[in-house]
Design a protein around this motif. Structure first.
Motif, short mmCIF file in Angstrom:
data_model
loop_
_atom_site.label_atom_id
_atom_site.label_comp_id
_atom_site.label_asym_id
_atom_site.label_seq_id
_atom_site.Cartn_x
_atom_site.Cartn_y
_atom_site.Cartn_z
N MET A 243 5.41 22.29 -74.23
CA MET A 243 5.11 23.49 -73.45
C MET A 243 4.41 23.14 -72.14
N LEU A 244 3.48 22.20 -72.16
CA LEU A 244 2.81 21.80 -70.93
C LEU A 244 3.81 21.18 -69.96
N GLY A 245 4.75 20.39 -70.49
CA GLY A 245 5.78 19.81 -69.63
C GLY A 245 6.67 20.87 -69.03
N TYR A 246 7.08 21.82 -69.84
CA TYR A 246 7.98 22.88 -69.38
C TYR A 246 7.30 23.82 -68.40
N LEU A 247 6.05 24.20 -68.70
CA LEU A 247 5.37 25.21 -67.90
C LEU A 247 4.67 24.65 -66.67
N GLY A 248 4.25 23.38 -66.71
CA GLY A 248 3.39 22.93 -65.63
C GLY A 248 3.68 21.61 -64.98
N PHE A 249 4.16 20.61 -65.74
CA PHE A 249 4.27 19.27 -65.19
C PHE A 249 5.58 19.03 -64.44
N GLU A 262 -2.93 21.57 -60.47
CA GLU A 262 -3.49 21.33 -59.14
C GLU A 262 -4.02 19.91 -59.17
N ILE A 263 -3.47 19.05 -58.33
CA ILE A 263 -3.85 17.64 -58.36
C ILE A 263 -5.37 17.51 -58.14
N GLY A 264 -6.02 16.81 -59.06
CA GLY A 264 -7.47 16.63 -59.00
C GLY A 264 -8.26 17.64 -59.80
N ARG A 265 -7.57 18.66 -60.33
CA ARG A 265 -8.25 19.69 -61.11
C ARG A 265 -8.41 19.22 -62.56
N THR A 266 -9.59 19.44 -63.11
CA THR A 266 -9.83 19.12 -64.51
C THR A 266 -9.40 20.29 -65.38
N ARG A 297 6.97 5.64 -63.92
CA ARG A 297 5.83 6.02 -64.77
C ARG A 297 4.96 7.01 -64.00
N VAL A 298 4.79 8.20 -64.54
CA VAL A 298 4.05 9.25 -63.83
C VAL A 298 2.83 9.66 -64.65
N ALA A 303 -7.74 11.46 -68.32
CA ALA A 303 -9.04 11.92 -68.81
C ALA A 303 -9.25 13.40 -68.48
N GLY A 304 -8.20 14.18 -68.69
CA GLY A 304 -8.27 15.62 -68.50
C GLY A 304 -8.03 16.11 -67.09
N VAL A 305 -7.83 15.19 -66.14
CA VAL A 305 -7.67 15.55 -64.72
C VAL A 305 -6.19 15.49 -64.34
N CYS A 306 -5.70 16.53 -63.66
CA CYS A 306 -4.30 16.56 -63.21
C CYS A 306 -4.06 15.46 -62.19
N ARG A 307 -3.05 14.62 -62.44
CA ARG A 307 -2.77 13.51 -61.54
C ARG A 307 -1.38 13.55 -60.94
N GLY A 308 -0.44 14.26 -61.56
CA GLY A 308 0.89 14.25 -60.99
C GLY A 308 1.84 15.18 -61.71
#
Length: 450
Positions: A243-249, A262-266, A297-298, A303-308
């Motif tokens: 679901m996280l992949g489908y909805l957000g990543f 949001e890149i950098g958002r925890t 590799r993405v 550690a909980g922070v959005c990176r890509g």
């Protein structure tokens, strides 16, 4: 893998590409997917079906300026390729222009992933699958329950050729054994394993896991809906990642402003790290995507922070970046998708995960899950095949299935422990490598009578 299958598939793609260019396409892409798939299905603790099929499919993306027509066919003769081209060209003439069309991707360096292919799976016999099923049924018999499920083995060859010079071809294998055991007193249990190599699947262990759950969930009791701390077993965690992949990543979700990323958002606990890595041998690897672009590799969460997020050619062109190799077959309204998600392991044992619950629930898996609010990743669904009440760190009773409405973002933010063991499982579209998790809270909104 440069085998004969890959060579033949690529030759077929190039032949179809020649037709498309000869018909006046300004750009063209041909995807060939060829597969040998076999399935042994069992019910009532007996094998009742053994089937196999060999398929070849072509997908042509015909570009005329900024108009794109897509057609598919399973005919591989010259007349079939000609008709495929005619159909795709006809579609391209009548569709609206895609104003921000970024063009087909160009070649990228593609390295073979040896871990994606196992000869033992490619040559798997009905007897090998039957032996696996026999082990599952033996475990069910020993527990006095009945086994249902399937054991599948398959070989897939993907080849892509386009007018920009992309030439990609490779073969991979996938095997999956899954079972549901059902007991005489209403108990059910589930277990599954997926692997590149069918011979590494421990059928007896899978059978015991499902059978033990079926015995343990007999005569389940009702509990009140509400918020409970939970331990989610790996089968439930797969749904979180899907679901996280489908909805957000996905880059498309971000571009359409419906993603939580949001890149950098925890957004998660520091215990949660997720990458998408098509080369990780722990999963179900693949070297390139369905556009022929090498998979990168993405890092998705660190550690909980959005990176890509992951990109295909079109979403990458919109953002002025390179595709990360996550394109799906055209036409694709869903955008790129992370097909090889891997969650980092923790340091807790299963006993320690459950032992940390004062009063909570152990959840085996979810089903019938649907998003309610994409940007908040709120999902509704139900538990299935093994839900247990835990008190003072001990499983005390099976409970009837519960309905939930839960933000998956809140779930990963409330993660307090991660298992050190992980399982390789099939996800919505690709492979997923996941540990079990303990969360501080999960919102259950309804109960069931049976």
């Amino acid at each position: 893998m440069n085998d004969d299958r890959a060579h033949d598939a690529l030759s077929l793609a190039e032949a179809a590409l020649t037709h498309a260019i000869g018909a006046g396409a300004t750009e063209a892409e041909v995807l060939v997917v060829a597969g040998d798939a076999a399935l042994t299905r069992f019910a009532n603790s007996q094998i009742h079906q053994n089937v196999a099929e060999t398929t070849v499919g072509l997908n042509l993306r015909f570009v005329a300026g900024k108009r794109i027509g897509v057609a598919s066919s399973d005919r591989t003769d010259d007349e079939g390729l000609r008709r495929l081209t005619e159909q795709a060209a006809a579609i391209a003439r009548v569709v609206e222009e895609l104003e921000d069309w970024g063009g087909l991707p160009g070649p990228t360096p593609i390295e073979d992933v040896p871990a994606a292919y196992a000869p033992a799976t490619a040559s798997a016999s009905p007897e090998l699958r039957a032996d696996g099923v026999r082990a599952v049924i033996a475990s069910a018999d020993a527990a006095g329950v009945t086994a249902y499920g399937s054991f599948s083995t398959g070989t897939e060859t993907i080849a892509v050729a386009n007018s920009k010079g992309v030439r990609a071809a490779g073969t991979r294998t996938v095997a999956q054994l899954l079972t549901v055991s059902m007991g005489p007193d209403g108990g059910t249990g589930y277990a599954e394993q997926a692997s590149v190599d069918a011979t590494t699947i421990d059928a007896a262990a899978i059978g015991r896991e499902a059978a033990d759950k079926a015995r343990a969930t007999a005569n389940a009791v009702a509990i009140e809906a509400g918020d409970y701390p939970v331990v989610l077993e790996e089968y439930a965690v797969v749904d979180l990642l899907d679901m996280l992949g489908y909805l957000g990543f996905s880059a498309l979700a971000v571009q359409e402003e419906r993603s939580f990323v949001e890149i950098g958002r925890t957004i998660g606990s520091e215990l949660i790290s997720i990458v998408d890595d098509g080369r990780d041998p722990a999963g179900l690897p693949m070297a390139f995507d369905y556009e022929g672009v090498a998979k990168q590799r993405v890092p998705l969460l660190d550690a909980g922070v959005c990176r890509g997020v992951v990109y295909d050619a079109q979403t990458a062109a919109r953002d002025g970046v390179a595709s990360t190799g996550h394109g799906l077959p055209a036409p694709n309204p869903y955008g790129p998708f992370p097909l090889n998600q891997v969650m980092a392991a923790g340091d807790a044992s299963r006993e320690e995960l459950i032992g940390g619950l004062d009063r909570g629930l152990l959840v085996t898996r979810f089903h019938y899950t649907n998003p309610v609010h994409p940007k908040l990743a709120i999902v509704t669904g139900m538990t299935r095949d093994g839900t247990f009440l835990v008190e003072q760190g001990r499983i005390v009773a099976p409970v009837r299935n519960l309905r939930y409405t839960q933000s998956y973002l809140a779930a990963i933010a409330s993660t307090v422990a991660v298992a050190r063991e992980r399982k390789t499982l099939k996800g919505f579209l690709g492979g997923v490598v996941v540990p079990a998790l303990r969360l501080d809270g999960w919102t259950f909104t309804g109960t069931t009578e049976h």
